[in-house]
Design a protein around this motif. Structure first.
Motif, PDB file in Angstrom:
ATOM      1  N   ARG A  16     -10.511 -56.901 -33.912  1.00 24.46           N
ATOM      2  CA  ARG A  16     -10.655 -57.004 -35.362  1.00 24.46           C
ATOM      3  C   ARG A  16     -11.246 -58.336 -35.797  1.00 24.46           C
ATOM      4  O   ARG A  16     -11.853 -58.428 -36.867  1.00 24.46           O
ATOM      5  CB  ARG A  16      -9.290 -56.822 -36.054  1.00 24.46           C
ATOM      6  CG  ARG A  16      -8.690 -55.437 -35.928  1.00 24.46           C
ATOM      7  CD  ARG A  16      -7.510 -55.284 -36.898  1.00 24.46           C
ATOM      8  NE  ARG A  16      -6.494 -56.311 -36.701  1.00 24.46           N
ATOM      9  CZ  ARG A  16      -5.437 -56.168 -35.918  1.00 24.46           C
ATOM     10  NH1 ARG A  16      -5.284 -55.062 -35.195  1.00 24.46           N
ATOM     11  NH2 ARG A  16      -4.542 -57.132 -35.823  1.00 24.46           N
ATOM     12  N   ASN A  17     -11.046 -59.367 -34.976  1.00 25.93           N
ATOM     13  CA  ASN A  17     -11.407 -60.721 -35.404  1.00 25.93           C
ATOM     14  C   ASN A  17     -12.334 -61.428 -34.433  1.00 25.93           C
ATOM     15  O   ASN A  17     -12.316 -62.657 -34.350  1.00 25.93           O
ATOM     16  CB  ASN A  17     -10.132 -61.554 -35.593  1.00 25.93           C
ATOM     17  CG  ASN A  17      -9.184 -60.978 -36.607  1.00 25.93           C
ATOM     18  OD1 ASN A  17      -9.356 -61.147 -37.802  1.00 25.93           O
ATOM     19  ND2 ASN A  17      -8.153 -60.282 -36.125  1.00 25.93           N
ATOM     20  N   ARG A 367      -1.232 -59.505 -38.107  1.00 28.69           N
ATOM     21  CA  ARG A 367      -1.810 -58.989 -39.347  1.00 28.69           C
ATOM     22  C   ARG A 367      -1.540 -59.903 -40.543  1.00 28.69           C
ATOM     23  O   ARG A 367      -1.929 -59.582 -41.669  1.00 28.69           O
ATOM     24  CB  ARG A 367      -1.273 -57.581 -39.616  1.00 28.69           C
ATOM     25  CG  ARG A 367      -1.592 -56.619 -38.469  1.00 28.69           C
ATOM     26  CD  ARG A 367      -1.017 -55.240 -38.644  1.00 28.69           C
ATOM     27  NE  ARG A 367      -1.225 -54.446 -37.441  1.00 28.69           N
ATOM     28  CZ  ARG A 367      -2.344 -53.796 -37.158  1.00 28.69           C
ATOM     29  NH1 ARG A 367      -3.356 -53.838 -38.016  1.00 28.69           N
ATOM     30  NH2 ARG A 367      -2.464 -53.108 -36.034  1.00 28.69           N
TER      31      ARG A 367
END
Length: 436
Positions: A16-17, A367
């Motif tokens: 995701r990052n 998250r």
């Protein structure tokens, strides 16, 4: 440290990052260069006094709550608080004497660790041992640089230390992020960071039989060298703690480590044949070469092992872990019953099994930006990363596995109260005692 943090956050966080990680690594490395140069030119802009004050506050809070820590947390918190307190006092004291003491402490630390890494790589001859020797040489040179007064007569010692640490961390972040680009959807961070012979998936293999659900915590059992020796040992605290203990009869004991997840998982690797551990042959056995591989065997369960030998000296328990990832690792690992005293021993088996079980265990924290930063700033994570690095350039031993498990447990199961609440509660208790 960043590798271990990404392992705990999991592959989902990395995917995701990925671009953000590369950017953060670049910025972190650039800041490291700036802080290092800031210490070199003599006109320091880095807020060293503020840094020392924050470090002092953190050390006092940590020492205050260390007494109420549970198990492994207590030892880690006491160690962290003591080191931070010493460094903070030296920073705040200022002056040439304090700067000199800081240079001696930090320089000696880097010099000793570098020499130890060089010696370990030269003796053990792991894969890529030459690269490990170069890394040790870099640490020795940096330690020598901190020792000498040029160019600011030790005034820039802390800036050098912080800057170089940030530079290395930034480069490692970018390197790991670049490697993570190759991760498939089925791969995990453990597949990326583990030794080559432990990576991969079970594609093409028949699915394992359904394993019963765990009915208790994951427990790391450790028999220390001193605790497992039959007779009284010769007093050599550091050597006995991390390498081996020698009893009065001259017999060497290296200790043991195992992992238990009831009701059916027990990881405990032993040599299937007796290994000559006499002082004359022990040095040759340290080489991590295939010629030193011997048949291995896995013990059936803790009850059987402890009854045949003795109970473990230490137990570190984890309530949070990924049972399925641990089973995937165990399925691959137990397929080869090979034992090597330094490359594939009881401690390395447990340490890598623990990493597989903790892969992505902090996905819920990943998250939240606040939780990610809080985890990255935990000194316990830094301690675990340092232990992991020492073990990778040397060998996993029961002592290192114990320290690694303790530090990781402090990261996974931190004290839930905020530091201010803990400090306030401790101050209230101290006030009530003084007034009694």
């Amino acid at each position: 440290m960043i590798q271990l943090a990404l392992l705990l956050f999991g592959a989902g966080f990395v995917r995701r990052n990925i671009h953000l990680l590369i950017l953060v690594g670049l910025v972190w490395a650039a800041l490291g260069v700036v802080i290092t140069l800031d210490g070199v030119d003599g006109a320091r802009y880095f807020p060293l006094t503020l840094f020392g004050a924050l470090l002092l506050l953190e050390s006092l809070v940590t020492l205050t709550v260390a007494g109420s820590g549970m198990g492994a947390q207590k030892a880690v918190l006491a160690f962290k608080g003591g080191i931070f307190l010493l460094v903070a006092l030296l920073i705040l004291a200022g002056g040439s004497i304090s700067n000199l003491l800081l240079a001696i402490i930090l320089g000696l630390t880097y010099f000793v660790l570098g020499v130890f890494q060089i010696a370990s790589a030269w003796v053990l001859r792991y894969d890529r041992w030459r690269l490990s020797v170069l890394g040790g040489c870099a640490q020795v040179l940096f330690g020598l640089f901190l020792f000498q007064p040029y160019p600011t007569h030790y005034a820039g010692t802390v800036s050098y230390f912080i800057g170089i640490t940030m530079l290395v961390a930034g480069v490692n972040t970018m390197r790991v992020a670049a490697r993570a680009r190759k991760l498939s959807e089925q791969s995990s961070m453990f597949d990326l960071l583990a030794p080559v012979d432990l990576r991969g998936t079970n594609a093409g293999e028949p699915p394992p039989a359904q394993q019963p659900a765990p009915d208790g915590p994951l427990t790391v059992h450790v028999w220390t060298p001193e605790g497992s020796a039959k007779d009284k040992t010769v007093s050599r605290p550091v050597f006995n703690r991390y390498i081996a203990a020698v009893d009065v009869q001259g017999v060497i004991s290296t200790g043991h480590a195992a992992m238990e997840v009831p009701p059916s998982t027990y990881i405990s690797l032993y040599p299937a044949v007796d290994i000559d551990r006499s002082p004359s042959e022990f040095f040759n056995l340290l080489k991590a070469v295939k010629e030193n591989d011997v048949p291995g065997k896995f013990q059936p369960d803790y009850a059987t092992e402890s009854k045949a030998w003795c109970p473990s000296n230490w137990q570190v328990r984890f309530e949070r872990y990924d049972h399925q990832k641990l089973q995937d690792f165990w399925l691959r690992y137990r397929g080869q019953e090979i034992y090597n005293l330094t490359r594939r021993n009881c401690s390395s088996s447990v340490s890598y099994a623990l990493e597989s079980a903790l892969d992505g265990v902090l996905d819920d924290r990943s998250r939240s930006v606040r939780q990610v930063l809080r985890t990255l700033l935990m000194p316990e994570l830094w301690i675990a990363a340092q232990v992991r690095q020492r073990a990778q350039v040397m060998a996993w031993t029961p002592g290192l596995t114990l320290d690694y498990s303790r530090a990781l447990r402090a990261v996974i199961h931190p004290v839930q109260q905020s530091w201010f609440s803990r400090f306030l509660a401790a101050a209230t208790r101290m006030t009530s005692r003084s007034g009694a």
